[in-house]
Design a protein around this motif. Structure first.
Motif, mmCIF file in Angstrom:
data_model
loop_
_atom_site.group_PDB
_atom_site.id
_atom_site.type_symbol
_atom_site.label_atom_id
_atom_site.label_comp_id
_atom_site.label_asym_id
_atom_site.label_seq_id
_atom_site.Cartn_x
_atom_site.Cartn_y
_atom_site.Cartn_z
ATOM 1 N N PHE A 14 75.296 43.549 105.921
ATOM 2 C CA PHE A 14 75.540 44.627 106.869
ATOM 3 C C PHE A 14 75.975 44.065 108.219
ATOM 4 C CE2 PHE A 14 73.829 47.236 110.341
ATOM 5 C CZ PHE A 14 74.511 48.420 110.123
ATOM 6 N N ALA A 40 79.375 50.524 105.435
ATOM 7 C CA ALA A 40 78.315 49.522 105.567
ATOM 8 C C ALA A 40 76.956 50.191 105.793
ATOM 9 C CB ALA A 40 78.637 48.557 106.708
ATOM 10 N N ILE A 41 76.938 51.244 106.589
ATOM 11 C CA ILE A 41 75.691 51.976 106.831
ATOM 12 C C ILE A 41 75.206 52.596 105.521
ATOM 13 C CG2 ILE A 41 74.647 53.969 107.992
ATOM 14 C CD1 ILE A 41 76.669 53.362 110.327
ATOM 15 N N GLU A 43 75.800 51.632 102.464
ATOM 16 C CA GLU A 43 75.270 50.567 101.602
ATOM 17 C C GLU A 43 73.895 50.124 102.073
ATOM 18 O OE1 GLU A 43 77.980 47.302 100.969
ATOM 19 O OE2 GLU A 43 79.639 48.689 100.614
ATOM 20 N N LEU A 44 73.722 50.041 103.371
ATOM 21 C CA LEU A 44 72.442 49.631 103.942
ATOM 22 C C LEU A 44 71.323 50.582 103.525
ATOM 23 C CD1 LEU A 44 71.060 47.617 105.967
ATOM 24 C CD2 LEU A 44 71.488 49.356 107.718
ATOM 25 N N TYR A 76 68.699 49.082 112.325
ATOM 26 C CA TYR A 76 70.106 48.717 112.134
ATOM 27 C C TYR A 76 70.966 49.960 111.956
ATOM 28 C CZ TYR A 76 68.239 44.061 111.231
ATOM 29 O OH TYR A 76 67.577 42.861 111.337
#
Length: 132
Positions: A14, A40-41, A43-44, A76
């Motif tokens: 990430f 990306a968020i 997936e996080l 994050y």
């Protein structure tokens, strides 16, 4: 132990993705980079990108709670969503910006995070963004 290693790998990936994409989204007002940050968020938080980004703030929090990783990744996600909101504001899309900011705040409230607090691994990126 395996769960912890998995989370560290997810967070590392990430940070790697967001470091570059967020800078491009904010500094160059690049929509493709903003979408890369959204992916990306997602997936996080272990969701499909289209699903994650379309969820209401409350529903996003519920999905993070159900995944069992919300506590580990909340800071994050909240930070990235908050900065992504800044990017959308700069691009003139105040509706999406408000949604991302609301999602960031809901995550922060639910998991005791601060959307304005910069995760340690992203401090170099944040410094670069503040000076630009």
């Amino acid at each position: 132990m395996l769960h912890r290693d998995y989370l560290l790998d997810v967070i590392e990936q990430f940070v790697s993705t967001v470091s570059q994409a967020l800078a491009r989204a904010l500094l160059q007002r690049d929509l493709d980079s903003a979408l890369e940050v959204e992916e990306a968020i997602a997936e996080l938080v272990q969701l499909d990108p289209d699903t994650a980004m379309s969820l209401s703030p409350e529903s996003l929090v519920v999905m993070m709670q159900l995944s069992g990783t919300g506590d580990a990744v909340a800071g994050y996600a909240a930070y990235a969503l908050n900065r992504l909101a800044d990017s959308y504001e700069r691009m003139g899309d105040v509706g999406i910006a408000a949604m991302r900011r609301d999602q960031a705040q809901a995550i922060a409230d639910a998991f005791g995070a601060d959307p304005n607090e910069v995760p340690e691994e992203l401090r170099d990126v944040e410094a670069r963004l503040r000076t630009a």
